[in-house]
Design an enzyme around this catalytic site. Sequence first.
Site, PDB file in Angstrom:
ATOM      1  N   ALA A   1       0.831  -1.210   0.000  1.00 32.59           N
ATOM      2  CA  ALA A   1       0.000   0.000   0.000  1.00 32.59           C
ATOM      3  C   ALA A   1       0.864   1.257   0.000  1.00 32.59           C
ATOM      4  CB  ALA A   1      -0.945  -0.010   1.200  1.00 32.59           C
TER       5      ALA A   1
ATOM      6  N   GLY B   1       2.091   1.580  -3.483  1.00 33.83           N
ATOM      7  CA  GLY B   1       0.910   1.736  -4.327  1.00 33.83           C
ATOM      8  C   GLY B   1       0.272   3.100  -4.198  1.00 33.83           C
ATOM      9  N   ASP B   2       0.314   3.669  -3.016  1.00 34.96           N
ATOM     10  CA  ASP B   2      -0.209   5.018  -2.790  1.00 34.96           C
ATOM     11  C   ASP B   2       0.507   6.016  -3.703  1.00 34.96           C
ATOM     12  OD1 ASP B   2      -1.586   7.195  -1.361  1.00 34.96           O
ATOM     13  OD2 ASP B   2       0.354   7.561  -0.424  1.00 34.96           O
ATOM     14  N   ALA B   3       1.808   5.895  -3.775  1.00 34.38           N
ATOM     15  CA  ALA B   3       2.595   6.803  -4.622  1.00 34.38           C
ATOM     16  C   ALA B   3       2.283   6.595  -6.103  1.00 34.38           C
ATOM     17  CB  ALA B   3       4.082   6.597  -4.357  1.00 34.38           C
TER      18      ALA B   3
ATOM     19  N   GLU C   1      -1.258   7.937  -6.908  1.00 31.57           N
ATOM     20  CA  GLU C   1      -1.298   9.401  -6.922  1.00 31.57           C
ATOM     21  C   GLU C   1      -0.624   9.973  -8.165  1.00 31.57           C
ATOM     22  OE1 GLU C   1      -0.908  13.323  -4.169  1.00 31.57           O
ATOM     23  OE2 GLU C   1      -0.929  11.342  -3.240  1.00 31.57           O
TER      24      GLU C   1
END
Length: 123
Positions: A12, A15-17, A20
Amino acid sequence: MNVNEINAAVLAYIGDAIYEVEIRNYLINNKINNVNDLQKKATSYVSATAQAKILEELLEKEIFSEDELYTINRARNYKPNSKPKHADIKTYKKATALEALFGMLYIEQKQERIKEIMKEILR
């Protein structure tokens, strides 16, 4: 590297980066040139509430492979060490699951699949 051996929170995290960057790239390519407008529009995709809703919609469409569903469920069932600040725990876990999916796809170098899922999100 076996992605199933990587902690769901770590998936995560990366994956967040990735997610975004994909959203920001989409917004910039759609000729939004004001930073304040970019930030407001990005929040409609990147907040925990938005991500949870997006995941629910994608799950309803049944677009995920077995491996993708495994990662989503593993991340959704992950017990976080901290309490989310801006969302309830269920919403937070769904958002984390979407991020983990992007982390998995990134680590497995599945750029085309990332693009396919982004097309579904941005419809």
